[in-house]
Design an enzyme around this catalytic site. Sequence first.
Site, PDB file in Angstrom:
ATOM      1  N   HIS A  17       0.996  -1.429  -0.006  1.00  0.00           N
ATOM      2  CA  HIS A  17      -0.204  -0.085   0.046  1.00  0.00           C
ATOM      3  C   HIS A  17       0.928   1.416  -0.042  1.00  0.00           C
ATOM      4  O   HIS A  17       0.506   2.317  -0.718  1.00  0.00           O
ATOM      5  CB  HIS A  17      -0.909   0.049   1.374  1.00  0.00           C
ATOM      6  CG  HIS A  17      -1.750  -0.964   1.394  1.00  0.00           C
ATOM      7  ND1 HIS A  17      -2.085  -1.690   2.702  1.00  0.00           N
ATOM      8  CD2 HIS A  17      -2.927  -1.269   0.675  1.00  0.00           C
ATOM      9  CE1 HIS A  17      -3.153  -2.640   2.298  1.00  0.00           C
ATOM     10  NE2 HIS A  17      -3.912  -2.465   1.068  1.00  0.00           N
ATOM     11  N   LYS A  41     -17.934  -6.679   7.541  1.00  0.00           N
ATOM     12  CA  LYS A  41     -16.666  -7.277   7.392  1.00  0.00           C
ATOM     13  C   LYS A  41     -16.156  -7.344   8.761  1.00  0.00           C
ATOM     14  O   LYS A  41     -16.674  -6.344   9.547  1.00  0.00           O
ATOM     15  CB  LYS A  41     -15.691  -6.483   6.628  1.00  0.00           C
ATOM     16  CG  LYS A  41     -15.616  -6.933   5.228  1.00  0.00           C
ATOM     17  CD  LYS A  41     -14.376  -6.271   4.469  1.00  0.00           C
ATOM     18  CE  LYS A  41     -13.937  -6.828   3.415  1.00  0.00           C
ATOM     19  NZ  LYS A  41     -12.906  -6.111   2.540  1.00  0.00           N
ATOM     20  N   ARG A  90      -1.983  -6.045  -8.212  1.00  0.00           N
ATOM     21  CA  ARG A  90      -0.872  -6.995  -7.820  1.00  0.00           C
ATOM     22  C   ARG A  90      -0.919  -8.331  -8.968  1.00  0.00           C
ATOM     23  O   ARG A  90       0.177  -8.722  -9.203  1.00  0.00           O
ATOM     24  CB  ARG A  90      -0.916  -7.730  -6.550  1.00  0.00           C
ATOM     25  CG  ARG A  90      -0.762  -6.653  -5.221  1.00  0.00           C
ATOM     26  CD  ARG A  90      -1.158  -7.434  -4.141  1.00  0.00           C
ATOM     27  NE  ARG A  90      -2.673  -7.859  -4.211  1.00  0.00           N
ATOM     28  CZ  ARG A  90      -3.175  -8.663  -3.325  1.00  0.00           C
ATOM     29  NH1 ARG A  90      -2.628  -9.305  -2.358  1.00  0.00           N
ATOM     30  NH2 ARG A  90      -4.537  -8.953  -3.418  1.00  0.00           N
ATOM     31  N   SER A 128      -3.172  -7.476   2.867  1.00  0.00           N
ATOM     32  CA  SER A 128      -3.825  -7.335   4.189  1.00  0.00           C
ATOM     33  C   SER A 128      -4.034  -8.660   4.644  1.00  0.00           C
ATOM     34  O   SER A 128      -4.072  -8.860   5.816  1.00  0.00           O
ATOM     35  CB  SER A 128      -4.848  -6.333   4.511  1.00  0.00           C
ATOM     36  OG  SER A 128      -4.189  -4.924   3.939  1.00  0.00           O
TER      37      SER A 128
END
Length: 158
Positions: A17, A41, A90, A128
Site C-alpha cells: 500500500h 466485514k 498485484r 492485508s
Amino acid sequence: MKIALFPGSFDPITIAHVDILERSVSLFDKVFVGIGLNSNKKSLLDAQTRLEIIKAVFGNNEKIEVITYEGLTVKFCKEINAKYMIRGIRTVSDFEYEKAIAQMNHALVPDIESIFILSKPGYSSISSTIVRDILRYGGEVEKFVPPAAIPFLKSCQF
C-alpha cells in the site's frame, strides 16, 4: 486542483500500500487515503487504530490526508471532490476484479476516473488478508508492514 482517493480497508496497511501511495502522490495535488468502513466485514483492527497507523506512516506529507468513510466509494469521492480513484494491481485476478468495479463506478459517476498502479514484483504476494492471518497466529510481520505500524500492531491483542 487534482484530488484523488486511495480507498481500502488498510487492515492493516502493508508496504505494498505504501509503495502504491508513494508512487502516486506526485501525480496529484492532494490524495485522501480513505479507510472504508464496512459493517459486514470483521476487521482485525478498529478504524481508529488503522487511522492512527496510516497517519504515523504519512504524517509528514502535506499532500496526504487520512479519513474514514462509509457507503459507496464513488459517492465519497464526490463528497471530497476527488475526480480520481487510485487502485493497486498485484495480479491478473486483481485487474479483473478492479476492472469490473471501475466499470460499475464509471456507470454510476462517469466523471471519476480509476487509476491502476501496478505493484512492484516483490510486493505482488503481500496482502492485508495474509498479514492479518500472520498476526492472528503470532507470526512476525515486520517484512510486510511499514516500520511505523509495528508499535501499533505489537500493542494489539489478537
